[in-house]
Structure formats: C-alpha cells, structure tokens
Design a protein around this motif. Sequence first.
Motif, PDB file in Angstrom:
ATOM      1  N   MET A   1       0.831  -1.170   0.000  1.00  0.00           N
ATOM      2  CA  MET A   1       0.000   0.000   0.000  1.00  0.00           C
ATOM      3  C   MET A   1       0.884   1.244   0.000  1.00  0.00           C
ATOM      4  O   MET A   1       1.782   1.358   0.803  1.00  0.00           O
ATOM      5  N   GLN A   2       0.602   2.178  -0.891  1.00  0.00           N
ATOM      6  CA  GLN A   2       1.383   3.416  -1.008  1.00  0.00           C
ATOM      7  C   GLN A   2       0.610   4.588  -0.409  1.00  0.00           C
ATOM      8  O   GLN A   2       0.308   5.556  -1.103  1.00  0.00           O
ATOM      9  N   ALA A   3       0.258   4.494   0.823  1.00  0.00           N
ATOM     10  CA  ALA A   3      -0.548   5.519   1.476  1.00  0.00           C
ATOM     11  C   ALA A   3       0.251   6.800   1.673  1.00  0.00           C
ATOM     12  O   ALA A   3       1.444   6.777   1.963  1.00  0.00           O
ATOM     13  N   GLN A   4      -0.450   7.901   1.509  1.00  0.00           N
ATOM     14  CA  GLN A   4       0.119   9.232   1.704  1.00  0.00           C
ATOM     15  C   GLN A   4      -0.633   9.932   2.825  1.00  0.00           C
ATOM     16  O   GLN A   4      -1.803   9.659   3.069  1.00  0.00           O
ATOM     17  N   LEU A   5       0.045  10.841   3.494  1.00  0.00           N
ATOM     18  CA  LEU A   5      -0.564  11.667   4.527  1.00  0.00           C
ATOM     19  C   LEU A   5      -0.801  13.056   3.961  1.00  0.00           C
ATOM     20  O   LEU A   5       0.064  13.596   3.271  1.00  0.00           O
ATOM     21  N   ARG A   6      -1.962  13.616   4.265  1.00  0.00           N
ATOM     22  CA  ARG A   6      -2.251  14.992   3.863  1.00  0.00           C
ATOM     23  C   ARG A   6      -3.293  15.593   4.796  1.00  0.00           C
ATOM     24  O   ARG A   6      -4.068  14.869   5.419  1.00  0.00           O
ATOM     25  N   PRO A   7      -3.306  16.914   4.887  1.00  0.00           N
ATOM     26  CA  PRO A   7      -4.319  17.559   5.732  1.00  0.00           C
ATOM     27  C   PRO A   7      -5.725  17.322   5.173  1.00  0.00           C
ATOM     28  O   PRO A   7      -5.919  17.242   3.955  1.00  0.00           O
ATOM     29  N   GLY A   8      -6.690  17.220   6.072  1.00  0.00           N
ATOM     30  CA  GLY A   8      -8.080  17.070   5.670  1.00  0.00           C
ATOM     31  C   GLY A   8      -8.647  18.394   5.188  1.00  0.00           C
ATOM     32  O   GLY A   8      -8.210  19.469   5.614  1.00  0.00           O
TER      33      GLY A   8
ATOM     34  N   LEU B   1      -5.019   9.712   5.899  1.00  0.00           N
ATOM     35  CA  LEU B   1      -4.168   8.671   5.339  1.00  0.00           C
ATOM     36  C   LEU B   1      -4.911   8.194   4.092  1.00  0.00           C
ATOM     37  O   LEU B   1      -6.016   7.653   4.200  1.00  0.00           O
ATOM     38  N   VAL B   2      -4.349   8.458   2.901  1.00  0.00           N
ATOM     39  CA  VAL B   2      -5.045   8.153   1.654  1.00  0.00           C
ATOM     40  C   VAL B   2      -4.176   7.297   0.742  1.00  0.00           C
ATOM     41  O   VAL B   2      -2.952   7.373   0.763  1.00  0.00           O
ATOM     42  N   ASP B   3      -4.847   6.484  -0.047  1.00  0.00           N
ATOM     43  CA  ASP B   3      -4.207   5.695  -1.093  1.00  0.00           C
ATOM     44  C   ASP B   3      -5.005   5.961  -2.359  1.00  0.00           C
ATOM     45  O   ASP B   3      -6.104   5.407  -2.517  1.00  0.00           O
ATOM     46  N   GLY B   4      -4.480   6.850  -3.194  1.00  0.00           N
ATOM     47  CA  GLY B   4      -5.240   7.281  -4.364  1.00  0.00           C
ATOM     48  C   GLY B   4      -6.492   8.008  -3.910  1.00  0.00           C
ATOM     49  O   GLY B   4      -6.429   8.984  -3.184  1.00  0.00           O
TER      50      GLY B   4
ATOM     51  N   SER C   1      -8.836   6.431  -2.112  1.00  0.00           N
ATOM     52  CA  SER C   1      -9.350   5.722  -0.938  1.00  0.00           C
ATOM     53  C   SER C   1      -8.856   6.348   0.361  1.00  0.00           C
ATOM     54  O   SER C   1      -7.655   6.543   0.547  1.00  0.00           O
ATOM     55  N   LEU C   2      -9.791   6.620   1.251  1.00  0.00           N
ATOM     56  CA  LEU C   2      -9.456   7.112   2.584  1.00  0.00           C
ATOM     57  C   LEU C   2      -9.229   5.910   3.483  1.00  0.00           C
ATOM     58  O   LEU C   2     -10.129   5.094   3.687  1.00  0.00           O
ATOM     59  N   LEU C   3      -8.015   5.780   3.995  1.00  0.00           N
ATOM     60  CA  LEU C   3      -7.649   4.633   4.835  1.00  0.00           C
ATOM     61  C   LEU C   3      -7.673   4.951   6.323  1.00  0.00           C
ATOM     62  O   LEU C   3      -7.695   4.046   7.144  1.00  0.00           O
ATOM     63  N   GLY C   4      -7.625   6.230   6.653  1.00  0.00           N
ATOM     64  CA  GLY C   4      -7.629   6.596   8.058  1.00  0.00           C
ATOM     65  C   GLY C   4      -7.598   8.091   8.234  1.00  0.00           C
ATOM     66  O   GLY C   4      -7.347   8.840   7.284  1.00  0.00           O
ATOM     67  N   TYR C   5      -7.872   8.506   9.458  1.00  0.00           N
ATOM     68  CA  TYR C   5      -7.765   9.928   9.788  1.00  0.00           C
ATOM     69  C   TYR C   5      -7.564  10.098  11.284  1.00  0.00           C
ATOM     70  O   TYR C   5      -7.868   9.213  12.077  1.00  0.00           O
ATOM     71  N   GLY C   6      -7.034  11.246  11.636  1.00  0.00           N
ATOM     72  CA  GLY C   6      -6.885  11.625  13.030  1.00  0.00           C
ATOM     73  C   GLY C   6      -7.148  13.104  13.174  1.00  0.00           C
ATOM     74  O   GLY C   6      -6.766  13.886  12.300  1.00  0.00           O
ATOM     75  N   THR C   7      -7.808  13.479  14.246  1.00  0.00           N
ATOM     76  CA  THR C   7      -8.127  14.884  14.495  1.00  0.00           C
ATOM     77  C   THR C   7      -7.571  15.310  15.842  1.00  0.00           C
ATOM     78  O   THR C   7      -7.786  14.623  16.856  1.00  0.00           O
ATOM     79  N   LEU C   8      -6.871  16.420  15.833  1.00  0.00           N
ATOM     80  CA  LEU C   8      -6.354  17.043  17.057  1.00  0.00           C
ATOM     81  C   LEU C   8      -7.234  18.223  17.420  1.00  0.00           C
ATOM     82  O   LEU C   8      -7.576  19.035  16.555  1.00  0.00           O
ATOM     83  N   LEU C   9      -7.599  18.331  18.683  1.00  0.00           N
ATOM     84  CA  LEU C   9      -8.241  19.537  19.195  1.00  0.00           C
ATOM     85  C   LEU C   9      -7.162  20.381  19.852  1.00  0.00           C
ATOM     86  O   LEU C   9      -6.341  19.869  20.613  1.00  0.00           O
ATOM     87  N   LEU C  10      -7.197  21.649  19.558  1.00  0.00           N
ATOM     88  CA  LEU C  10      -6.210  22.588  20.092  1.00  0.00           C
ATOM     89  C   LEU C  10      -6.947  23.667  20.866  1.00  0.00           C
ATOM     90  O   LEU C  10      -8.074  24.018  20.528  1.00  0.00           O
ATOM     91  N   ARG C  11      -6.298  24.179  21.885  1.00  0.00           N
ATOM     92  CA  ARG C  11      -6.869  25.285  22.651  1.00  0.00           C
ATOM     93  C   ARG C  11      -5.964  26.487  22.506  1.00  0.00           C
ATOM     94  O   ARG C  11      -4.740  26.349  22.612  1.00  0.00           O
ATOM     95  N   ARG C  12      -6.575  27.623  22.299  1.00  0.00           N
ATOM     96  CA  ARG C  12      -5.783  28.853  22.208  1.00  0.00           C
ATOM     97  C   ARG C  12      -5.044  29.077  23.520  1.00  0.00           C
ATOM     98  O   ARG C  12      -5.581  28.830  24.588  1.00  0.00           O
TER      99      ARG C  12
END
Length: 163
Positions: free
Chosen positions: A1-8, A48-51, A53-64
Amino acid sequence: MQAQLRPGRVEDLAALHALEERCFVGDRFSRRQLAHLLGPANAVTWLLVDGESLLGYGTLLLRRNSRRARLYSFCVAPEARGGGLGGRLLERLEREAQERGCEHLSLEVRADNRAALALYRRRGFRLTRWLDDYYVDGCAAWQMSKTLADEDSATDERRVSLS
C-alpha cells in the motif's frame, strides 16, 4: 500500500463520514460534527489516503494559549490495520501538535481496544486515568497522555543519559 498523509479538507467530508460509519458502531461523529471539525473548530485533521481511498484519519483539538492538545478522533480502516499505517498517522499528528507549540498530547481510548492501546503505548503514551462508563454502550475508557519533545531536546536528553 502506497498511502500518503495529507491535511483534511471540507471536500473530504463524505469520505470521512463513510469511514466513521464503517469503523464505529456507537460514539461516532455525525456529518455535521465532522464538518465542524474540518471547518470552524480549533482543530486539525490529517488523512491517510491511497489514491482516492481514505484509509484513516486523526483529528487534534487545540486550545488557544495552551500547550496541550487532545487526540480527539483516530481511525484506521479495517483493511489498512496491522501494517504500520496507524503509527505513521499518529507520528504525523504528534508532529503537528509540536509545530503548533504543544508540549502535551492526551487521548481517551476504549478499554477493550487492545490494538489501539498497544499502538499508543508503543508511541510513548502512558495510562493516566480510568474512566468508568465512558462510551454510549457502557464501555470504560483509559485516558492516556504523552509529553511531546522536539528532536533536539530528545537528542540532548539521550546524550545526557548516556554520559
């Protein structure tokens, strides 16, 4: 699998919602909640995408004005598990938190999710608190946390401990 990471992006909403529906039985985000996380929330999501196809995701919550971040959601598609992709995604999210000035990262994980607990432990998270009846189905959770150190500090600490 050639998965790439990119911002949502907002354009990823349909794919994110479909993955959420596939991976979680309860305690899953609605389409509206995901749209908020991708838009006006003080949050960042990595995919986390492969072409196409969405293979995964993660979300961070941040506080000012805070040096703490929270891993709010983390999901890897069943067919993509076990090959190190979750670790890559988690590493990217940790780096994102550091780039935004955060020194601590916390999360909650189902007490019965052994694979996720093992992944978080391998990445240096430690158990900090037991949360009874945390999820809709009554399952308990572990709260976990990690101190984030930049590479220079980590290298300096290793040098000191070796001397």
